[in-house]
Design an enzyme around this catalytic site. Structure first.
Site, PDB file in Angstrom:
ATOM      1  N   LEU A  43      43.435  31.199  39.366  1.00  0.00           N
ATOM      2  CA  LEU A  43      43.549  30.051  40.412  1.00  0.00           C
ATOM      3  C   LEU A  43      43.738  31.191  41.637  1.00  0.00           C
ATOM      4  O   LEU A  43      42.970  30.788  42.694  1.00  0.00           O
ATOM      5  CB  LEU A  43      44.723  29.380  40.364  1.00  0.00           C
ATOM      6  CG  LEU A  43      44.852  28.388  41.334  1.00  0.00           C
ATOM      7  CD1 LEU A  43      43.786  27.228  41.814  1.00  0.00           C
ATOM      8  CD2 LEU A  43      45.980  27.578  41.581  1.00  0.00           C
ATOM      9  N   TYR A  44      44.448  32.216  41.734  1.00  0.00           N
ATOM     10  CA  TYR A  44      44.582  33.092  42.680  1.00  0.00           C
ATOM     11  C   TYR A  44      43.207  33.571  43.183  1.00  0.00           C
ATOM     12  O   TYR A  44      42.904  33.445  44.283  1.00  0.00           O
ATOM     13  CB  TYR A  44      45.293  34.287  42.500  1.00  0.00           C
ATOM     14  CG  TYR A  44      45.447  35.501  43.314  1.00  0.00           C
ATOM     15  CD1 TYR A  44      45.999  35.386  44.488  1.00  0.00           C
ATOM     16  CD2 TYR A  44      44.769  36.748  43.091  1.00  0.00           C
ATOM     17  CE1 TYR A  44      45.896  36.463  45.624  1.00  0.00           C
ATOM     18  CE2 TYR A  44      44.791  37.739  43.879  1.00  0.00           C
ATOM     19  CZ  TYR A  44      45.215  37.639  45.214  1.00  0.00           C
ATOM     20  OH  TYR A  44      45.383  38.513  46.174  1.00  0.00           O
ATOM     21  N   ALA A  45      42.293  33.961  42.207  1.00  0.00           N
ATOM     22  CA  ALA A  45      41.084  34.343  42.802  1.00  0.00           C
ATOM     23  C   ALA A  45      40.227  33.311  43.240  1.00  0.00           C
ATOM     24  O   ALA A  45      39.227  33.681  44.014  1.00  0.00           O
ATOM     25  CB  ALA A  45      40.352  34.998  41.174  1.00  0.00           C
TER      26      ALA A  45
END
Length: 420
Positions: free
Chosen positions: A231-233
């Site tokens: 999700l960060y990416a």
């Protein structure tokens, strides 16, 4: 066929009863809303999302505050720039702010000091910045009123946007914090920049994580970035698309920097090199991941001093935004660069380097790489940054980790408690 009076009366009774019940529960619901939104913070037993806390609790404004803001942002060199640095009390933010101030640029910091990791480390960085003349405003990038005020007080020429919710694995625990900081926060900042007069040029931190499941190495800016592994990416990739939109519609000059595994003094405790150091010294077992079929897990570790040089080069070569009053007047610069070291190192080799520097043998436990967003390797192609920014990383992992360990031992032997 007519209904009997009994059936009619019964229907009316049920209808009346339903209205009473609906009215009762409506009052209960409204009461709960009132209690939730209007009770005082001191009586609130429910822990708040730390990424949002600063929107309600930090005070700013006033003549003395404005004077301090102007003083910090004042340019003190002939060709200097005035920079708003978001995430200034973070790892990269502290180093970039210090480097800018030392060369005579005006620098104002902004940070919400959330507790994703030990806030005392952020406060120590703040004290370091204060000694160099950088004032860090305590506030959130989602606070549009605060952002408008900052741009009213100081006509920033540049923004170095480093505020973000970091970390790949934490996204599985608190996904909303990534949307709040990395997407909503970016939009909030870009909205303030588009309306500012003059519009600043913006350099911001994307991430090597955008390459996700891409198997072509080394990673080039032209490679596909539509397969995020975390999700960060995904939020960083979304940020790049949002930035392009504001560049296209409003004429904002935007440069995205894809950082590759940054390390060094004053680093983040959630990074492997940091907590490996802590756990080796404490005699704890450390987990070393390996890919399928005993494959190597490697990272393109990049020393903080090299990253800072890349950030300053991006600021210095950023062209002016072309909009005014929220309206575009011509095409604006839009750039994306990899900032890495180009020398991936297996994580097991990192541990060996730490063992030699700490003079302690690590208790190793080899484990399979979990499916939680981590990727097997990262490797930067930096030819574009070399050509256009003059970016030339010069610190190998052995040299950089020696500097980190020296800082770590000094910092945590001086009365500061190591996390965990």
């Amino acid at each position: 066929m007519e209904k009997s009076p009994y059936i009619l009366n019964k229907s009316r009774w049920h209808w009346h009863s339903s209205i009473v019940k609906l009215t009762f529960w409506s009052f209960i619901f409204l009461g709960l809303i009132f209690i939730f939104f209007f009770r005082s913070p001191s009586s609130n037993p429910i822990p708040q999302d730390p990424s949002r806390r600063s929107l309600r609790t930090h005070n700013w404004g006033g003549a003395a505050w404005e004077k301090r803001v102007r003083s910090s942002a004042r340019i003190r060199s002939r060709n200097g720039i005035s920079v708003l640095v978001t995430g200034a009390a973070g790892f990269v933010g502290t180093h970039v702010s210090t480097a800018l101030k030392r060369r005579g640029d005006g620098v104002l910091g902004l940070d919400n000091f959330n507790d994703y990791y030990d806030p005392s480390l952020k406060r120590a960085r703040q004290a370091l910045l204060d000694r160099t003349g950088v004032f860090v405003v305590e506030g959130d990038i989602n606070d549009s009123t605060l952002l408008r005020k900052l741009f009213e007080v100081v006509p920033f020429t540049h923004v170095m946007h480093l505020a973000a919710q970091a970390g790949v694995r934490y996204a599985m625990e608190n996904p909303s914090s990534y949307v709040h900081s990395n997407i909503a926060g970016l939009v909030s900042l870009l909205e303030a920049c588009k309306s500012a007069n003059p519009q600043p040029a913006i350099v911001w931190a994307s991430s090597s994580s955008v390459y996700g499941l891409n198997s072509k190495v080394p990673f080039s800016e032209k490679d596909r970035t539509d397969q995020p592994a975390s999700l960060y990416a995904a939020t960083k990739k979304a940020g790049e698309e949002i930035a392009h939109t504001y560049n296209h519609i409003y004429g904002l000059s935007l440069t995205a920097l894809r950082f590759f595994t940054v390390y060094g003094p004053w680093g983040r405790p959630d990074m492997a090199y940091f907590f490996f150091t802590r756990d080796i010294l404490k005699g704890r077992t450390i987990s070393i991941f390996e890919a399928a079929n005993h494959g190597t897990v490697a990272r393109d570790f990049t020393f903080i001093d090299d990253i800072v040089k890349g950030c300053l080069a991006a600021l210095d070569t950023a062209e002016k935004s072309t909009g005014s009053g929220g309206k575009k007047k011509g095409p604006a610069q839009f750039r994306v660069y990899n900032l890495g070291n180009t020398s991936p190192v297996p994580v097991s080799d990192l541990v060996s380097i730490l063992e030699k520097l700490l003079k302690v043998d690590a208790k190793r436990k080899v484990m399979k790489l979990p499916q939680n967003g981590d990727v097997r390797f990262t490797h930067a192609n930096i030819s574009l940054a070399q050509r256009e920014l003059g970016y030339k990383p010069s610190t190998d992992l052995q040299t950089g980790m020696k500097k980190f360990v020296r800082w770590y031992l000094s910092y945590y032997s001086g009365g500061n408690k190591a996390a965990g």
